[in-house]
Design a protein around this motif. Structure first.
Motif, PDB file in Angstrom:
ATOM      1  N   ALA A  19      59.907 -36.620  85.805  1.00  0.00           N
ATOM      2  CA  ALA A  19      58.514 -36.233  85.591  1.00  0.00           C
ATOM      3  C   ALA A  19      58.438 -34.776  85.140  1.00  0.00           C
ATOM      4  O   ALA A  19      57.730 -34.448  84.178  1.00  0.00           O
ATOM      5  N   ALA A  20      59.203 -33.927  85.753  1.00  0.00           N
ATOM      6  CA  ALA A  20      59.192 -32.505  85.404  1.00  0.00           C
ATOM      7  C   ALA A  20      59.673 -32.319  83.967  1.00  0.00           C
ATOM      8  O   ALA A  20      59.080 -31.565  83.200  1.00  0.00           O
ATOM      9  N   THR A  21      60.712 -33.028  83.571  1.00  0.00           N
ATOM     10  CA  THR A  21      61.243 -32.916  82.215  1.00  0.00           C
ATOM     11  C   THR A  21      60.174 -33.261  81.194  1.00  0.00           C
ATOM     12  O   THR A  21      60.053 -32.627  80.164  1.00  0.00           O
ATOM     13  N   ARG A  22      59.417 -34.306  81.503  1.00  0.00           N
ATOM     14  CA  ARG A  22      58.440 -34.769  80.525  1.00  0.00           C
ATOM     15  C   ARG A  22      57.264 -33.803  80.414  1.00  0.00           C
ATOM     16  O   ARG A  22      56.820 -33.503  79.326  1.00  0.00           O
ATOM     17  N   SER A  23      56.791 -33.356  81.551  1.00  0.00           N
ATOM     18  CA  SER A  23      55.540 -32.586  81.506  1.00  0.00           C
ATOM     19  C   SER A  23      55.750 -31.205  80.908  1.00  0.00           C
ATOM     20  O   SER A  23      54.849 -30.691  80.272  1.00  0.00           O
ATOM     21  N   GLU A  24      56.962 -30.634  81.062  1.00  0.00           N
ATOM     22  CA  GLU A  24      57.162 -29.264  80.613  1.00  0.00           C
ATOM     23  C   GLU A  24      56.816 -29.029  79.137  1.00  0.00           C
ATOM     24  O   GLU A  24      55.993 -28.178  78.843  1.00  0.00           O
ATOM     25  N   PRO A  25      57.446 -29.789  78.198  1.00  0.00           N
ATOM     26  CA  PRO A  25      57.199 -29.490  76.790  1.00  0.00           C
ATOM     27  C   PRO A  25      55.720 -29.606  76.410  1.00  0.00           C
ATOM     28  O   PRO A  25      55.217 -28.818  75.614  1.00  0.00           O
ATOM     29  N   PHE A  26      55.042 -30.582  77.011  1.00  0.00           N
ATOM     30  CA  PHE A  26      53.632 -30.780  76.640  1.00  0.00           C
ATOM     31  C   PHE A  26      52.765 -29.620  77.073  1.00  0.00           C
ATOM     32  O   PHE A  26      51.782 -29.291  76.446  1.00  0.00           O
ATOM     33  N   ALA A  27      53.174 -29.007  78.178  1.00  0.00           N
ATOM     34  CA  ALA A  27      52.370 -27.895  78.687  1.00  0.00           C
ATOM     35  C   ALA A  27      52.341 -26.728  77.704  1.00  0.00           C
ATOM     36  O   ALA A  27      51.376 -25.980  77.656  1.00  0.00           O
ATOM     37  N   VAL A  28      53.406 -26.610  76.901  1.00  0.00           N
ATOM     38  CA  VAL A  28      53.486 -25.474  75.981  1.00  0.00           C
ATOM     39  C   VAL A  28      52.620 -25.687  74.738  1.00  0.00           C
ATOM     40  O   VAL A  28      52.450 -24.822  73.912  1.00  0.00           O
ATOM     41  N   GLY A  29      52.068 -26.871  74.585  1.00  0.00           N
ATOM     42  CA  GLY A  29      51.317 -27.175  73.376  1.00  0.00           C
ATOM     43  C   GLY A  29      51.969 -28.368  72.730  1.00  0.00           C
ATOM     44  O   GLY A  29      52.422 -29.259  73.423  1.00  0.00           O
ATOM     45  N   ARG A  30      52.098 -28.393  71.389  1.00  0.00           N
ATOM     46  CA  ARG A  30      52.775 -29.526  70.767  1.00  0.00           C
ATOM     47  C   ARG A  30      53.914 -29.021  69.896  1.00  0.00           C
ATOM     48  O   ARG A  30      53.786 -28.877  68.690  1.00  0.00           O
ATOM     49  N   PRO A  31      55.068 -28.719  70.525  1.00  0.00           N
ATOM     50  CA  PRO A  31      56.192 -28.230  69.742  1.00  0.00           C
ATOM     51  C   PRO A  31      56.790 -29.350  68.890  1.00  0.00           C
ATOM     52  O   PRO A  31      56.542 -30.517  69.146  1.00  0.00           O
ATOM     53  N   GLY A  32      57.556 -28.992  67.884  1.00  0.00           N
ATOM     54  CA  GLY A  32      58.165 -29.975  66.993  1.00  0.00           C
ATOM     55  C   GLY A  32      59.230 -30.785  67.705  1.00  0.00           C
ATOM     56  O   GLY A  32      59.638 -30.459  68.813  1.00  0.00           O
TER      57      GLY A  32
END
Lengths: 420, 307
Positions: free
Chosen positions: B4-17
């Motif tokens: 769950a932590a792995t998934r949520s991290e990138p989304f929190a930053v916005g929408r990276p490539g």
């Protein structure tokens, strides 16, 4: 990408073809787990291999060194748990019952009924080869442990003769000691010491006492003065052993007798295989006597081939192995080499040497008089935890870890209770 | 939780490539298989062993819980006490002697002597042997009827007597001898690396102040080697607790069970004496011993990092 895919597909196909080939080849193959790796034993097993080869069955060895088979049993557990079941495993006594309780042994009744095993194999052996009324193992031989093996040249040199009771035995050992020969060749593994102790207990208390103590585990017998005297006698034997016996294999101890460095060894009749393998003849080079005071009793163990439940495609080969094992011709030719006597009582003793003939006659007598009993040290008296406890106490006592016979008796009782 | 932590991290930053997201996830993806394997094969089986120790398993595992029976049986076994006593003797002597010998060898080799390049691998090579080879070689060497004692007698020194291998009181010390022979060269290499890492300026300053050589070692160099002592201790401590093959090859836990160690005890009860529950209980006791050593160590390490 597509080239890679093709390559991959090729590899998978090749592997699949390989597996299919292997599966087909198994039908005409028997896989044996055994620990017959020393000279005389390996030679004896070759007889069975060539007999099966004549019938068109290939033999796949899974040999694991170490007399007594501790390592083999450990490897077997892993094999069975992983579903990689061998056709057959060399096994002793209660180990067979233990495995049968797990429901992994095959039912050999079709072969056994056809060949009439019930009639020709002694009841004392059937107790182990059958489980719940069904044959699960094919007995190969009957070994007895209450033997002594004597170098004849050394015996003549010191002017000794066959000892028939305990006092004569001690007198003989003393003579050897005085002549500067190692009186008693002994290996330093716990099962060897315990095997010798089996005989000491029988000669001290008689077979009835042996049965009460080890087969019935009667606490009164285990803690009796007779048991204490047995330990004292074992301590006496300890004084005739050379100092560097620790860790010695049994066949190295036999080699000491063969070479004449030592006068005698107390060992089961598998020791004879080593003499034969060294081109020695009974009566002229070596003598086989019953352990002094145990004539008329046979303390046995029996090598058996326990048969595991295998798929239908391997069953034919398994039945062939079972049948070839109990075949009278094989029982004779195998046991001539191995040193034991046939497991079936209807085999002619014509091909056997003097020791073999004596062994066969003794076995017949013991079956008739009901003096045939399983060896505690070899797993024919009790199940593994008790056998191990027994071996441990005897081993500790023999090596001075337990100082007195009183302590040994006490610890034996404790150890037997702890194993329950 | 980790996933769950792995998934949520990138989304929190916005929408990276895609590439950036892959870069973030890649280390975790690569670590995942070995993490899962360790989780199952180390920690999973620890829990399984713990479970078995509360059952009445004999030849094969059974899963019916019966309580502390196996532990009661374990602590009633005289040979378990022998095993623990031997572990204490073997552990303290093995670790102590290896460190002392290793340090001395390292200090002597560090005196800028000629031929260091030849001597260093000679001391280090025993570590390249497996324990089975070491045990077997020493078994022959120490056997009174084959090795040292017999050779001395053959050379005319007939009063020479060395029977530790077959003497139940002394057998455990032969295991120490073989173990120290094997590992002290390795400890020497660790200390040598430590010595080479010490700043030459400090030593020169001490020499200018007129410190004699032994004072230099006692007050400056050895205290500065503290991290090496710690590493050497940790490496040797775990070698001690898991040592099995050396004993099996050298004395086969004999004579008469006199050189039994917890590891040989565990093996024989689990696999040859058909008392798997008692074997499991002894394995758990061994684990507890390690935990008792490792937890304070890890605690102090982590606290230092936090500072």
């Amino acid at each position: 990408m597509s080239i890679k895919m093709k390559l991959l597909a090729g590899v998978v196909l090749a592997a699949a073809a390989g597996f299919a080939g292997a599966a087909q080849a198994q039908v005409k193959e028997v896989q044996m787990v055994h620990w017959w790796t020393s000279g005389g034993e390996a030679a004896a097993l070759n007889v069975l291999k060539s007999n099966l080869a004549k019938e068109g069955y290939a033999w796949k060895d899974v040999p694991i060194a170490g007399g007594g088979g501790n390592q083999a049993m450990t490897a077997l557990r892993a094999m069975v748990t992983a579903g990689n079941v061998p056709t057959s495993v060399q096994m002793l006594g209660y180990d067979i019952t233990d495995w049968a309780e797990q429901g992994v042994l095959a039912d050999l009744s079709p072969v056994a009924t056809k060949e009439g095993w019930d009639k020709v194999i002694p009841a004392a052996l059937q107790k182990f080869a059958k489980y719940d009324g069904k044959w699960v193992a094919a007995p190969v031989n009957v070994h007895s442990v209450n033997w002594i093996w004597v170098n004849k040249a050394v015996l003549d040199k010191i002017g000794g003769k066959e000892p028939t009771n305990w006092d004569e035995f001690i007198a003989l050992l003393d003579k050897a000691k005085a002549a500067g020969v190692i009186p008693l060749a002994q290996g330093g593994q716990n099962w060897q010491e315990a095997t010798m102790f089996d005989s000491v207990v029988v000669t001290t208390g008689g077979l009835d006492f042996y049965r009460k103590a080890f087969i019935d585990l009667d606490p009164a017998a285990l803690s009796s003065p007779t048991m204490k005297l047995s330990f004292e006698r074992l301590a006496k034997l300890r004084t005739y052993v050379d100092p560097s016996f620790s860790g010695r294999d049994w066949n190295l101890a036999t080699a000491m007798v063969i070479k004449g460095d030592a006068l005698l060894q107390v060992m089961g009749d598998w020791a004879k295989g080593e003499f034969i393998n060294a081109k020695k003849a009974p009566g002229t080079d070596f003598m086989c006597f019953r352990f002094p005071g145990t004539q008329g009793n046979v303390v046995f163990n029996s090598d058996m081939f326990a048969m595991f439940k295998v798929g239908a495609e391997r069953q034919e080969a398994q039945y062939a192995l079972a049948s070839a094992t109990v075949d009278p011709g094989f029982q004779s030719s195998f046991n001539v080499v191995k040193g034991s006597v046939p497991a079936r009582t209807d085999v002619s003793d014509a091909a056997f040497d003097a020791c073999g003939k004596k062994g066969i006659a003794d076995l017949k007598e013991a079956v008739a008089k009901n003096t045939l009993e399983g060896s505690m040290a070899q797993g024919y008296g009790q199940k593994a935890p008790f056998r191990a406890a027994y071996q441990e106490v005897v081993d500790k006592f023999f090596n001075g870890q337990i100082a007195t016979a009183d302590d040994a008796v006490k610890q034996l009782v404790d150890a037997i209770n702890a194993a329950k | 939780m980790t996933i769950a932590a792995t998934r949520s991290e990138p989304f929190a930053v916005g929408r990276p490539g895609l590439v950036e997201r892959l870069q973030v996830a890649l280390p975790k993806l690569v670590l995942a298989p070995s993490f899962a394997a360790i989780l199952l094969f180390v920690y999973g089986f620890i829990l399984w062993t713990l479970y078995l120790s509360f059952t009445n398993s004999r030849m094969m595992p059974v899963y019916e819980l019966i309580g502390f029976d196996a532990y009661r049986k374990l602590w009633a076994q005289p040979s378990w006490y022998t095993a623990l006593q031997n572990l204490a003797i073997f552990g303290s002597l093995y670790i102590g002697l290896c460190i002392v010998l290793g340090l001395l060898l390292a200090i002597f080799l560090d005196q800028k002597i000629r031929g260091e390049g030849v001597l260093r691998p000679i001391y280090l090579y025993p570590m390249a042997l497996s324990f089975i080879v070491t045990g077997t070689a020493w078994k022959w060497f120490l056997n009174p009827g084959l090795g040292l004692e017999k050779t001395m007698h053959a050379w005319g020194w007939t009063s020479f007597h060395f029977d530790w291998l077959v003497n139940p009181q002394m057998a455990i010390y032969t295991v120490v001898i073989a173990g120290v022979w094997q590992a002290s060269g390795f400890v020497m290499a660790m200390f040598l690396a430590g010595l080479r890492g010490i700043d030459g300026e400090i030593i020169k300053a001490a020499q200018i102040d007129g410190a004699p050589a032994w004072q230099l070692y006692r007050r400056i160099i050895i205290p500065m080697l503290r991290p090496v002592f710690l590493s050497a201790f940790v490496v040797l401590a775990h070698l001690t607790i898991k040592s099995y093959d050396l004993v099996i090859a050298l004395t086969n836990a004999g004579p008469g069970g006199a050189s039994q160690l917890p590891s040989t005890f565990m093996y024989s009860f689990t696999f040859t004496r058909n008392q798997m529950a008692v074997g499991s209980a002894s394995a758990i006791m061994m684990l507890m011993t390690i935990v008792a050593i490792m937890v304070p160590y890890l605690y102090s390490e982590l606290r230092e990092k936090g500072r």
